[in-house]
Enzyme design. Structure first.
Site, mmCIF file in Angstrom:
data_model
loop_
_atom_site.group_PDB
_atom_site.id
_atom_site.type_symbol
_atom_site.label_atom_id
_atom_site.label_comp_id
_atom_site.label_asym_id
_atom_site.label_seq_id
_atom_site.Cartn_x
_atom_site.Cartn_y
_atom_site.Cartn_z
ATOM 1 N N LYS A 101 0.866 -1.182 0.000
ATOM 2 C CA LYS A 101 0.000 0.000 0.000
ATOM 3 C C LYS A 101 0.907 1.237 0.000
ATOM 4 C CE LYS A 101 -2.989 3.289 1.050
ATOM 5 N NZ LYS A 101 -2.047 4.425 1.123
ATOM 6 N N CYS A 131 13.332 11.453 5.934
ATOM 7 C CA CYS A 131 13.145 11.159 7.357
ATOM 8 C C CYS A 131 14.451 11.304 8.123
ATOM 9 C CB CYS A 131 12.573 9.757 7.531
ATOM 10 S SG CYS A 131 13.510 8.482 6.681
#
Length: 575
Positions: free
Chosen positions: A258, A367
């Site tokens: 996903k 990140c």
């Protein structure tokens, strides 16, 4: 031969960078392509896949050319029309809905992706479960690792073959500069190749003996954990997906991927590659859609055996809660607010470039961005002045333009969020030294100039919270002890960097900074061979490296009693 391989790679990259150039600029494009390709050539010849490795220090800095695709081509750029990829084929979403894809450079719609929901998740998980068990597992999960490795290598080869198209789609979808997107596609292929090798090595790791007392023998089986849910972010749309897909498939798992609804285009193209190379149906399923409609039912699905997630801390919390009722394992790679510590014994221009690269690479949406600069007070003024000069020289443009080094952020929502962070920093008393606004030459698109913020105190939001944009905040320090304390003054612990001419000092800080990844005299290099992950609120578990495949394996011990004598614990009954 090596010469032929080099010639082909250069031709491939000329096609990538010059396919739209109708004005005789192919030579300039080819020159840039060769610069970008150097790492790829080295990697292929050494059989050592790399991941988003920055330019080497001795490479010439890219010249800021202005060659770009004709406006008509940009205006009409479209993405392939795909459906959900379930059970080896394209499937229309159960509710028939689709989501628009917005080009962050132009703010125009360039197509649609399917909007999957819980019904589609059920179908994808069922397909993955069937593929796991097909022919009692002999077709995939219990097949030799060498069989799975052939499929992974076939996918890698197709990724290189489609590199130019995939890189361009990624630039259109998420705003990543084309040079970076091209590197990502090399890294995608390299990751599949790396874990193909580990799939083969898994065969040799099976049935390892365990020493036991007399009359017993034991061996260990490494088995795929089962059906895995892979939920991935938008900053490295295909690469971050492959960090999970490649080791999961190498281990013998089947998967439902996903991707983020903000950047799913190249992940759907991965489905097309899997279909082309004949990956067994149901082994990899791809469901695009909104997080609450597709991601949430996937992470809580009772037939999913594990969840691997990369994204925000807040969403990571929700995934842990969703996985808890069935006690399924999770691995989480979450946010960061990483420090870069620069001492007063450095070459200032070299350190400035690494500092800016550590924060502004991938449009600042990393990140692991080293977005908190700790600079020694003895060189602070000179260093900051040079940073401002360097940042003003960064080319901010359409990511398809020659020499682009900073494209738009991924969406209007992210754009507004970053502007709010900058405005809040100013209202709290910080100084916006440069940037923080839309570039004057770009009227459309979600562009933000490289931003440097000073006069920071450690209670400010800009110091403590992850911005996920091209925003660097700066604070001075006087002693090594103070630098360590400031570096660790964060809830996160993904990465950190130290730049100094004193190697022993660098090693001390590498030990003292509480983070999963430490860079010395650089920032952001990442390799398949080295594990990746963080501490504290940056998550837990490690991806990549030799242990990357182990995330998707469970260990079974098989113990055998080898004596012919009865056990003798109970008294035998009378005949």
């Amino acid at each position: 031969t090596l010469k032929k391989k080099r010639k082909k790679r250069r031709a491939d990259h000329r096609a990538l960078c010059g396919s739209w150039d109708q004005n005789g600029n192919g030579a300039a494009n080819a020159k840039r392509a060769r610069r970008v390709l150097r790492l790829q050539i080295t990697e292929r010849e050494d059989s050592a896949p790399h991941l988003h490795l920055p330019p080497r220090a001795n490479q010439p800095r890219p010249t800021q050319l202005t060659t770009s695709p004709p406006p008509a081509m940009v205006a009409t750029a479209k993405i392939p029309q795909r459906q959900l990829f379930i059970d080896g084929d394209w499937r229309v979403p159960a509710l028939g809905r689709r989501l628009p894809v917005i080009n962050p450079t132009t703010e125009a719609s360039i197509g649609e992706i399917p909007a999957g929901t819980s019904e589609d998740v059920d179908a994808a998980v069922a397909a993955a479960r069937a593929a796991l068990k097909r022919n009692r597992g002999r077709d995939w999960s219990r097949a030799p690792g060498a069989v799975r490795a052939k499929y992974l290598r076939a996918i890698a080869a197709k990724m290189i073959e489609r590199k130019s198209d995939l890189a361009r789609l990624e630039a259109l979808d998420c705003g990543k500069p084309l040079d970076e997107a091209a590197w990502d596609m090399d890294d995608v292929a390299g990751c599949f190749e790396f874990f193909a090798g580990h799939a083969e090595a898994l065969d040799k790791r099976q049935n390892a003996a365990v020493a036991l007392p007399e009359n017993f023998k034991c061996h260990l089986k490494k088995e795929p954990i089962g059906v895995v849910a892979l939920i991935t972010p938008w900053n490295y749309p295909l690469l971050m997906a492959v960090w999970k897909v490649a080791p999961a498939l190498a281990a013998g798992c089947t998967a439902v991927l996903k991707p983020s609804e903000l950047a799913s285009v190249t992940c759907l193209e991965l489905g097309d590659v899997c279909k082309e190379i004949g990956l067994p149906s149901g082994v990899l399923n791809i469901v695009t859609g909104l997080g609450h409609e597709a991601g949430a039912p996937l992470s809580s699905h009772p037939d999913v055996d594990k969840v691997a997630f990369t994204g925000s801390y807040a969403t990571g919390q929700k995934i842990m809660v969703a996985a808890a009722p069935t006690v399924k394992p999770v691995t989480l790679e979450l946010g960061g607010k990483s420090p870069i510590v620069v001492f007063d014994d450095v070459d200032i221009d070299k350190a400035v470039e690494w500092t800016l690269f550590g924060c502004f690479w991938t449009n600042g949406q990393i990140c692991s961005a080293t977005s908190r600069l700790l600079i020694h007070k003895n060189i602070a003024k000179e260093f900051i002045d040079r940073m401002v000069a360097w940042s003003k020289n960064i080319k901010v443009s359409d990511p398809l333009e020659e020499g682009c080094r900073l494209g738009p952020v991924v969406s209007e929502g992210q754009y507004e969020k970053i502007k709010k962070f900058v405005a809040n920093a100013k209202s709290e008393g910080a100084t916006i030294l440069t940037g923080g606004v839309r570039p004057k030459h770009l009227e459309k698109g979600f562009f933000i100039e490289p931003t440097i913020i000073t006069d920071i105190n450690t209670s400010m939001e800009i110091w403590r919270e992850e911005v996920f944009g091209p925003v660097l905040c700066v604070k001075e320090f006087s002693t090594e002890e103070e630098a360590i304390e400031l570096a660790n003054d964060t809830h996160y612990g993904l990465a950190g960097a130290v730049i100094s001419g004193d190697r022993e000092r660098c090693q001390r800080l590498a030990e003292e900074i509480d983070a999963g990844c430490i860079w010395v005299n650089c920032s952001q290099p990442c390799f398949c061979q080295a594990p990746w992950g963080g501490n504290k609120r940056s998550g837990f578990g490690r991806e990549l490296g030799e242990g990357g495949i182990d995330n998707y394996l469970s260990i079974k011990q098989v113990t055998e009693y080898t004596s012919d004598a009865p056990w003798g614990w109970y008294k035998a009954p009378a005949n």
